[in-house]
Design a protein around this motif. Structure first.
Motif, short mmCIF file in Angstrom:
data_model
loop_
_atom_site.label_atom_id
_atom_site.label_comp_id
_atom_site.label_asym_id
_atom_site.label_seq_id
_atom_site.Cartn_x
_atom_site.Cartn_y
_atom_site.Cartn_z
N SER A 167 0.82 -1.20 0.00
CA SER A 167 0.00 0.00 0.00
C SER A 167 0.86 1.26 0.00
O SER A 167 0.55 2.23 -0.70
CB SER A 167 -0.93 -0.01 1.22
N VAL A 186 -4.57 -4.97 -2.69
CA VAL A 186 -3.87 -3.95 -1.89
C VAL A 186 -3.22 -2.86 -2.74
O VAL A 186 -3.19 -1.70 -2.32
CB VAL A 186 -2.85 -4.62 -0.94
N LEU A 226 -5.58 -0.09 -2.93
CA LEU A 226 -5.69 0.67 -1.68
C LEU A 226 -4.65 1.79 -1.66
O LEU A 226 -4.97 2.95 -1.36
CB LEU A 226 -5.51 -0.25 -0.48
N LYS A 233 -5.19 6.01 -1.78
CA LYS A 233 -4.57 6.96 -0.86
C LYS A 233 -3.78 8.01 -1.63
O LYS A 233 -3.80 9.21 -1.28
CB LYS A 233 -3.66 6.22 0.11
N ILE A 238 -11.91 4.73 2.06
CA ILE A 238 -10.57 4.16 2.10
C ILE A 238 -10.35 3.40 3.40
O ILE A 238 -9.80 2.29 3.41
CB ILE A 238 -9.51 5.27 1.92
N ALA A 276 -12.20 0.05 3.27
CA ALA A 276 -11.49 -0.92 2.43
C ALA A 276 -10.24 -1.44 3.12
O ALA A 276 -9.93 -2.64 3.08
CB ALA A 276 -11.13 -0.28 1.09
N GLU A 277 -9.53 -0.54 3.79
CA GLU A 277 -8.30 -0.96 4.47
C GLU A 277 -8.60 -1.92 5.62
O GLU A 277 -7.88 -2.90 5.83
CB GLU A 277 -7.55 0.27 4.99
N CYS A 279 -11.87 -9.06 -0.11
CA CYS A 279 -10.95 -8.42 -1.05
C CYS A 279 -11.70 -7.86 -2.25
O CYS A 279 -11.39 -6.76 -2.74
CB CYS A 279 -9.89 -9.42 -1.51
N ALA A 336 -13.76 -4.79 -0.99
CA ALA A 336 -12.85 -3.67 -0.72
C ALA A 336 -12.44 -2.99 -2.02
O ALA A 336 -12.40 -1.75 -2.11
CB ALA A 336 -11.62 -4.16 0.04
N THR A 337 -12.15 -3.78 -3.03
CA THR A 337 -11.77 -3.20 -4.32
C THR A 337 -12.92 -2.42 -4.93
O THR A 337 -12.72 -1.33 -5.51
CB THR A 337 -11.31 -4.31 -5.28
N LEU A 394 -13.06 0.89 -3.42
CA LEU A 394 -11.98 1.76 -3.90
C LEU A 394 -12.27 2.30 -5.30
O LEU A 394 -11.85 3.41 -5.64
CB LEU A 394 -10.66 1.01 -3.87
#
Length: 410
Positions: A77, A239, A242, A246, A292, A295-296, A349, A352-353, A356
């Motif tokens: 990340s 990741v 992610l 950021k 964010i 997701a993290e 996963c 989370a994507t 993002l």
């Protein structure tokens, strides 16, 4: 854990994460040129290796670090905040090192003969053919989308073996030829070109049954803690996005702060003309930071679950879901995880994507015309995150189906 709004959670002051921040800065400096060249800068790859990514999941018996998935995720990340493509290649290099641990001892010694920093790439879809011959196999085939192939020391390539099923074969640089086929608008710098091997002899000790790799059985006798089923390592693909989110958020904040300060001293808008709306910027800030962070949290839980893996004496039964898609996440979860635990990691996963992607789309829209210049990192991160999300391993629909089969029992 460094949160999206800049506050600190749990400390990650370990060596790999610290080194990764320097790699991220250098990768960001080279990102535009790398996109044009459609390959990572060689010096950036050297920095990735020097930071310890290639050796991170290599068995200690071969000089590796046998590190954790959580530490690796945080480091990937950190690199991704500068360049998504570099983070992608660093992540895959580390995870493919773990895959090579499934080879027989003689094969592992060959791969790491010059040390644990060998840079590995892979294509695990069995597009080649491996014919049995005395002492090994004769390998031929063509594999597209092999990221960072220009920098590889070894490649793990999957092939069908007549009457045996698929195997994964380790071949050194010089065995393959590379065809320049990578011209994508997202993740352009990954250099994910096509690899062709023609009638190469591969000793049996440099091969492993693909089922043993995907279930984790192959590494269970070498490093039991790292004998994790493939579907439980899907964070390797997620990741980098992610970190990219950021990076995009940081670039958007610089743009937003300038706009807000400028608007504070600006004269009132003319009657009937739209005025600057601070609430729009505040809402974007809050929703992006929250997205964010969410997701993290999902990705770190996935990594922590993978790190908690301890194998049991016998492998768990298959999921019964049938053949996999794209990179083939494999048949059944391996020993030490229930199928439900494995599918939850995959689900987390993928979701989370998806979060993002929403972050990237919001920032690209909110940054406006002035921030959508080809020189702006926001548009690069936006393209990259959407490209990452297109990977079959991160499709919410596939993960949801696999999770629901286990959660519901039918």
């Amino acid at each position: 854990m460094s949160r999206a709004d800049g506050t600190d959670g749990a400390s990650a002051a370990d060596g790999l994460v610290s080194a990764a921040r320097s790699v991220g800065r250098e990768a960001a400096r080279c990102a535009a040129a790398a996109e044009t060249a459609r390959r990572l800068d060689p010096d950036v790859v050297k920095a990735v290796v020097a930071a310890g990514f290639a050796r991170h999941l290599v068995p200690a018996a071969h000089g590796g670090d046998e590190g954790t998935f959580l530490e690796l995720g945080r480091a990937v990340s950190a690199v991704g905040e500068g360049c998504t493509a570099t983070a992608w290649c660093a992540s895959l290099a580390a995870h493919i090192g773990r895959m090579a641990a499934h080879l027989p001892e003689e094969g592992r010694r060959a791969v790491w003969a010059e040390g644990p920093d060998a840079f590995l790439v892979a294509s695990l879809t069995p597009l080649g053919t491996a014919r049995p011959v005395p002492g090994g196999y004769r390998l031929s085939g063509t594999w597209p989308f092999v990221s960072a192939i220009d920098h590889a020391d070894w490649a793990l390539l999957a092939a069908q073996v007549p009457d045996q099923g698929p195997r994964v074969l380790a071949v050194p640089r010089g065995t393959w030829r590379t065809e320049d086929t990578w011209h994508n608008v997202g993740m352009a710098a990954t250099g994910s070109h096509t690899v062709t091997v023609t009638d190469a002899t591969v000793p049996a000790a440099r091969t492993v049954a693909r089922d043993d790799l995907f279930t984790g059985r192959g590494a269970a006798r070498v490093v039991p803690r790292l004998a994790v089923p493939m579907q439980a390592t899907t964070m390797m693909f997620a990741v980098p996005a992610l970190g990219a989110a950021k990076g995009a958020f940081a670039a958007w904040r610089q743009h937003a702060e300038r706009k807000i300060r400028a608007a504070a001293g600006a004269p009132a808008a003319l009657p009937g003309m739209p005025s600057f709306n601070r609430v729009t910027w505040d809402t974007t800030l809050a929703r992006t930071a929250t997205g964010i962070d969410a997701a993290e949290l999902l990705l770190e839980r996935a990594a922590e679950t993978a790190d908690s893996f301890r194998p049991t004496p016998a492998p768990t039964p298959g999921t019964g879901l049938g053949p996999d898609l794209d990179l083939d996440l494999g048949p059944a979860p391996g020993p030490g995880f229930t199928p439900l635990e494995t599918m939850r990691i995959w689900r987390d996963c993928a979701v989370a994507t998806d979060l993002l992607v929403g972050v990237a789309d919001r920032l690209f829209r909110a940054v406006g015309t002035g921030g959508q210049s080809s020189a702006s990192p926001v548009q690069r991160f936006w393209r990259d995150i959407n490209s990452v999300a297109g990977h079959q391993a991160l499709q919410v629909e596939s993960a949801a189906t696999a999770y629901a089969h286990q959660a519901l029992g039918f």
